[in-house]
Motif scaffolding. Structure first.
Motif, PDB file in Angstrom:
ATOM      1  N   VAL A 177       0.807  -1.204   0.000  1.00  0.00           N
ATOM      2  CA  VAL A 177       0.000   0.000   0.000  1.00  0.00           C
ATOM      3  C   VAL A 177       0.851   1.269   0.000  1.00  0.00           C
ATOM      4  N   PHE A 178       2.087   1.184   0.474  1.00  0.00           N
ATOM      5  CA  PHE A 178       2.970   2.339   0.483  1.00  0.00           C
ATOM      6  C   PHE A 178       4.038   2.245  -0.606  1.00  0.00           C
ATOM      7  N   ARG A 179       3.757   1.449  -1.628  1.00  0.00           N
ATOM      8  CA  ARG A 179       4.683   1.327  -2.745  1.00  0.00           C
ATOM      9  C   ARG A 179       4.711   2.643  -3.535  1.00  0.00           C
ATOM     10  N   CYS A 180       5.877   2.973  -4.061  1.00  0.00           N
ATOM     11  CA  CYS A 180       6.054   4.221  -4.813  1.00  0.00           C
ATOM     12  C   CYS A 180       5.045   4.292  -5.956  1.00  0.00           C
ATOM     13  N   PRO A 181       4.348   5.418  -6.122  1.00  0.00           N
ATOM     14  CA  PRO A 181       3.346   5.520  -7.197  1.00  0.00           C
ATOM     15  C   PRO A 181       3.991   5.455  -8.570  1.00  0.00           C
ATOM     16  N   GLN A 182       3.219   4.976  -9.533  1.00  0.00           N
ATOM     17  CA  GLN A 182       3.707   4.927 -10.899  1.00  0.00           C
ATOM     18  C   GLN A 182       3.910   6.333 -11.444  1.00  0.00           C
ATOM     19  N   ASN A 183       4.934   6.455 -12.317  1.00  0.00           N
ATOM     20  CA  ASN A 183       5.288   7.752 -12.919  1.00  0.00           C
ATOM     21  C   ASN A 183       5.484   8.806 -11.835  1.00  0.00           C
ATOM     22  N   LEU A 184       6.476   8.572 -11.009  1.00  0.00           N
ATOM     23  CA  LEU A 184       6.736   9.436  -9.857  1.00  0.00           C
ATOM     24  C   LEU A 184       6.960  10.895 -10.233  1.00  0.00           C
ATOM     25  N   PRO A 185       7.739  11.217 -11.282  1.00  0.00           N
ATOM     26  CA  PRO A 185       7.930  12.645 -11.599  1.00  0.00           C
ATOM     27  C   PRO A 185       6.625  13.366 -11.905  1.00  0.00           C
ATOM     28  N   LEU A 186       5.741  12.736 -12.684  1.00  0.00           N
ATOM     29  CA  LEU A 186       4.470  13.383 -13.004  1.00  0.00           C
ATOM     30  C   LEU A 186       3.591  13.506 -11.762  1.00  0.00           C
ATOM     31  N   PHE A 187       3.575  12.471 -10.926  1.00  0.00           N
ATOM     32  CA  PHE A 187       2.770  12.524  -9.715  1.00  0.00           C
ATOM     33  C   PHE A 187       3.273  13.632  -8.796  1.00  0.00           C
ATOM     34  N   SER A 188       4.582  13.775  -8.678  1.00  0.00           N
ATOM     35  CA  SER A 188       5.147  14.846  -7.850  1.00  0.00           C
ATOM     36  C   SER A 188       4.788  16.212  -8.415  1.00  0.00           C
ATOM     37  N   LEU A 211     -13.878   6.192  -0.410  1.00  0.00           N
ATOM     38  CA  LEU A 211     -13.550   5.454  -1.624  1.00  0.00           C
ATOM     39  C   LEU A 211     -12.204   4.747  -1.508  1.00  0.00           C
ATOM     40  N   THR A 212     -11.253   5.350  -0.806  1.00  0.00           N
ATOM     41  CA  THR A 212      -9.960   4.684  -0.606  1.00  0.00           C
ATOM     42  C   THR A 212     -10.118   3.439   0.247  1.00  0.00           C
ATOM     43  N   TYR A 213     -10.941   3.512   1.271  1.00  0.00           N
ATOM     44  CA  TYR A 213     -11.180   2.335   2.112  1.00  0.00           C
ATOM     45  C   TYR A 213     -11.851   1.221   1.310  1.00  0.00           C
ATOM     46  N   ILE A 214     -12.825   1.593   0.487  1.00  0.00           N
ATOM     47  CA  ILE A 214     -13.493   0.586  -0.344  1.00  0.00           C
ATOM     48  C   ILE A 214     -12.501  -0.060  -1.303  1.00  0.00           C
ATOM     49  N   GLN A 215     -11.611   0.742  -1.856  1.00  0.00           N
ATOM     50  CA  GLN A 215     -10.619   0.205  -2.783  1.00  0.00           C
ATOM     51  C   GLN A 215      -9.680  -0.780  -2.091  1.00  0.00           C
ATOM     52  N   LEU A 216      -9.220  -0.420  -0.906  1.00  0.00           N
ATOM     53  CA  LEU A 216      -8.326  -1.315  -0.176  1.00  0.00           C
ATOM     54  C   LEU A 216      -9.055  -2.593   0.252  1.00  0.00           C
ATOM     55  N   SER A 217     -10.348  -2.505   0.477  1.00  0.00           N
ATOM     56  CA  SER A 217     -11.110  -3.670   0.926  1.00  0.00           C
ATOM     57  C   SER A 217     -11.266  -4.733  -0.156  1.00  0.00           C
ATOM     58  N   VAL A 218     -11.018  -4.349  -1.413  1.00  0.00           N
ATOM     59  CA  VAL A 218     -11.099  -5.333  -2.510  1.00  0.00           C
ATOM     60  C   VAL A 218      -9.701  -5.681  -3.018  1.00  0.00           C
ATOM     61  N   GLU A 219      -8.688  -5.468  -2.167  1.00  0.00           N
ATOM     62  CA  GLU A 219      -7.303  -5.861  -2.438  1.00  0.00           C
ATOM     63  C   GLU A 219      -6.672  -5.079  -3.595  1.00  0.00           C
ATOM     64  N   ASP A 220      -7.097  -3.854  -3.778  1.00  0.00           N
ATOM     65  CA  ASP A 220      -6.485  -2.983  -4.786  1.00  0.00           C
ATOM     66  C   ASP A 220      -5.613  -1.965  -4.057  1.00  0.00           C
ATOM     67  N   HIS A 221      -4.305  -2.137  -4.159  1.00  0.00           N
ATOM     68  CA  HIS A 221      -3.377  -1.287  -3.405  1.00  0.00           C
ATOM     69  C   HIS A 221      -2.904  -0.072  -4.191  1.00  0.00           C
ATOM     70  N   LEU A 263      -3.823   9.829   2.149  1.00  0.00           N
ATOM     71  CA  LEU A 263      -2.529   9.417   2.703  1.00  0.00           C
ATOM     72  C   LEU A 263      -2.566   9.408   4.228  1.00  0.00           C
ATOM     73  N   ILE A 264      -3.159  10.434   4.814  1.00  0.00           N
ATOM     74  CA  ILE A 264      -3.278  10.477   6.275  1.00  0.00           C
ATOM     75  C   ILE A 264      -4.106   9.301   6.773  1.00  0.00           C
ATOM     76  N   PHE A 265      -5.205   9.011   6.073  1.00  0.00           N
ATOM     77  CA  PHE A 265      -6.076   7.905   6.475  1.00  0.00           C
ATOM     78  C   PHE A 265      -5.351   6.561   6.386  1.00  0.00           C
ATOM     79  N   VAL A 266      -4.660   6.317   5.285  1.00  0.00           N
ATOM     80  CA  VAL A 266      -3.962   5.040   5.107  1.00  0.00           C
ATOM     81  C   VAL A 266      -2.863   4.887   6.148  1.00  0.00           C
ATOM     82  N   ARG A 267      -2.146   5.947   6.437  1.00  0.00           N
ATOM     83  CA  ARG A 267      -1.116   5.885   7.483  1.00  0.00           C
ATOM     84  C   ARG A 267      -1.733   5.495   8.826  1.00  0.00           C
ATOM     85  N   ARG A 268      -2.858   6.109   9.143  1.00  0.00           N
ATOM     86  CA  ARG A 268      -3.462   5.881  10.455  1.00  0.00           C
ATOM     87  C   ARG A 268      -3.921   4.427  10.617  1.00  0.00           C
ATOM     88  N   ILE A 269      -4.604   3.893   9.612  1.00  0.00           N
ATOM     89  CA  ILE A 269      -5.159   2.552   9.803  1.00  0.00           C
ATOM     90  C   ILE A 269      -4.047   1.501   9.837  1.00  0.00           C
TER      91      ILE A 269
END
Length: 594
Positions: free
Chosen positions: A286-297, A508-518, A581-587
């Motif tokens: 879940v904390f893996r580096c996002p794809q296309n890091l330069p564009l995301f940054s 929506l992030t919680y729902i996504q994680l609940s179906v094993e989509d990281h 990001l804050i939510f995922v860190r907390r849980i």
């Protein structure tokens, strides 16, 4: 030596553009105070059809009475961007000196000039003047639908030849000016086969008032303070509050209860219960580096910069620096604040990139410099070519374009690079509660309602529904003649939009994680920014329901709204990601502590 000269010119231009109130050659330019008999400046500005706010032309494009030579007032950067082209007028105005009937000029209108006036009257042209920095409007003529010409099956067209100015003053300062086109003094311009002798006249009447000089702009805000408008504003506000309460209640009853049950199962020690908590097994991905890091940054950097700029604009509005018909102040503020906040974009993009990789941050900074300005520059260049081909005042002169480029080269770019260097210098590693696995976990096939398009539709529609009424007022102010003078309501609506985006992003992030989509990083950005897509769709609906017409107006409407909605997409996307990001860190931190 040449570089220092350019810097000096740029500083002078910025100093000039910071003076939001235009400088007029009055007896006292600072406070607009006059003695009896002092000349009062009057500048003619532009003409254009009432239904198309972007289609404006210089005042003397129509064959009005004009001085020889025409003296053009030096415009500030914001005035040029606003499409203002102020020129001197033949009117002779002196403070508190009445003129019951004054001849401006006598002209013999040729057939082509009569045709120009008739086309202007047919298209419902208005004219705009500035009297002591107060805007004054009037119509060029009128159409008499009841009187039909004998030789042509059509209405008659009349040109107004007399304007009455009613001026209110308090002491030695002008408070209010209004123009009245006298319908009793008109010339029939239905037929352009003959030359017409036209005598243009005007009159000036002065009235004393107790309204203080500081309230001189209140006249232009009355349209926004009508009881109907106030009811609509309050209805929009309570509608937004109701949606937030419902969403928060739904989130508390369903989402928070589900999350608490998941955490309780993780802490209970029962293996059967732990297997039901699917998102727990994503801790290594879940904390893996996002794809296309330069564009995301770069997206994070530009979105944060635009959010900072919007907050600064609201601050200027609350301080009274930005107000209706302060010519060009909004455009000047946007250019200067965007340039000065480039350091924010460089810092955020570089610092986020360096949390995952020590090299390549330069690319993130470069992308943040062109991610928003690149598409905007292309759109504005196309619109400028269209404006030049149509001869409208919306066309930017080459001097203004050079000034904007100088501001970008000597202010925006250095601050962008400086912010990137600071972000790289004070970099830190990404602090994740859980270690990331070497190989990513396979994502199972998802149902259609769990995929990104459906999530974007749900998030965008709910967020948009809470602000749609206030958005209508904003569009009416930008593309009509309704004056938006309630920045507090607009700011509250913006805060409501942010809260809704944050709530929906977490759910929506919680729902996504609940179906094993990281892979939630990019999805949170798109889900949060999806409200901007609905905003752009609504602007098309607004145009279809309005009286605007013509290719030029359509291009300007779509082009400028595309830039605005793109900015909202980046801002809301950044807010959505930060909250997720804050939510995922907390849980996951809670699971680790258990």
């Amino acid at each position: 030596m040449s570089m220092s000269l350019l810097e000096f010119i740029t500083i002078l231009v910025l100093f000039d553009s910071l003076c939001f109130s235009p400088r007029l050659s009055t007896a006292s330019p600072l406070n607009h105070q006059y003695n009896v008999g002092d000349p009062v400046p009057l500048f003619v500005n532009k003409v254009g059809p009432l239904t198309n706010p972007s289609e404006t032309y210089q005042y003397y494009e129509l064959p009005f009475c004009r001085p020889d030579p025409v003296v053009q007032k030096k415009a500030t950067l914001g005035e040029v961007l606003n499409g203002d082209r102020l020129n001197g007028a033949l009117h002779v105005i002196k403070f508190r000196e009445e003129k019951p009937w004054e001849t401006l000029c006598e002209k013999k209108l040729k057939g082509a000039e009569v045709s120009l006036f008739r086309d202007a009257v047919r298209n419902d042209f208005y004219f705009q003047l500035y009297w002591d920095d107060l805007p004054v409007w009037g119509f060029v003529g009128k159409i008499d639908e009841q009187s039909w010409s004998l030789d042509k099956q059509g209405p008659k067209y009349f040109l107004f030849t007399h304007i009455q100015f009613d001026v209110s003053f308090n002491g030695n300062q002008i408070v209010e000016v209004s123009a009245f086109s006298d319908p009793n003094h008109v010339v029939d311009i239905t037929d352009d086969d003959v030359e017409l002798n036209v005598k243009f006249t005007y009159s000036i009447f002065w009235n004393e008032t107790s309204v203080p000089y500081g309230d001189r702009m209140n006249k232009y805000s009355r349209a926004s303070l009508l009881p109907i408008s106030q009811r609509i504003h309050w209805f929009s506000f309570f509608n937004s509050i109701a949606i937030i309460v419902l969403l928060m209640g739904l989130l508390s009853l369903l989402f928070m209860r589900r999350l608490k049950n998941d955490l309780r199962k993780c802490s209970g020690g029962d293996e059967e219960d732990e297997k039901e908590v699917v998102w727990k097994y994503l801790h290594g991905d879940v904390f893996r580096c996002p794809q296309n890091l330069p564009l995301f940054s770069a997206v994070l950097g530009v979105g944060t910069q635009l959010l900072t700029m919007f907050c600064c604009l609201f601050l200027l509005a609350f301080l009274g620096i930005l107000y209706p018909y302060n010519r060009g102040s909004l455009f000047t503020s946007i250019i200067l604040i965007y340039s000065l906040t480039s350091a924010v974009s460089g810092y955020v993009s570089a610092s986020f990139h360096c949390q995952f990789a020590e090299i390549g941050w330069e690319r993130s900074v470069i992308l943040s410099g062109i991610l928003y300005l690149g598409p905007s520059f292309v759109i504005i260049s196309i619109l400028n070519i269209i404006a030049i081909s149509n001869g409208t005042t919306a066309a930017l002169p080459i001097g203004t374009i050079i000034v904007i480029l100088l501001i970008y080269v000597f202010i925006s770019l250095p601050l962008l690079v400086f912010g990137g260097i600071i972000g790289h210098r004070f970099r830190s590693e990404f602090q994740a509660p859980c270690a990331t696995k070497r190989n990513p976990r396979e994502i199972p096939p998802l149902a259609w309602f769990r995929k990104l398009p459906c999530q974007m539709f749900i998030s965008g529609l709910l967020s948009f529904s809470a602000v749609v009424l206030e958005l209508h007022h904003l569009y009416a102010s930008m593309w009509g003649f309704k004056i938006f003078t309630l920045p507090s309501i607009l700011f509250i609506t913006f805060i409501i939009l942010i809260i809704l985006t944050a709530i929906l992003s977490v759910g929506l992030t919680y729902i996504q994680l609940s179906v094993e989509d990281h892979q939630w990083w990019w999805r949170s950005v798109f889900s949060g920014g999806s409200a901007a897509i609905f905003m752009f769709g609504y602007c098309i609906y607004f145009y279809a329901r309005s009286n605007m017409n013509g290719f030029l107006q359509l291009c300007f409407f779509v082009g400028y709204n595309a830039c605005i909605c793109y900015a909202f997409f980046l801002m809301l996307g950044v807010i959505s990601f930060r909250v997720s990001l804050i939510f995922v860190r907390r849980i996951y931190d809670a699971v680790k502590s258990e």
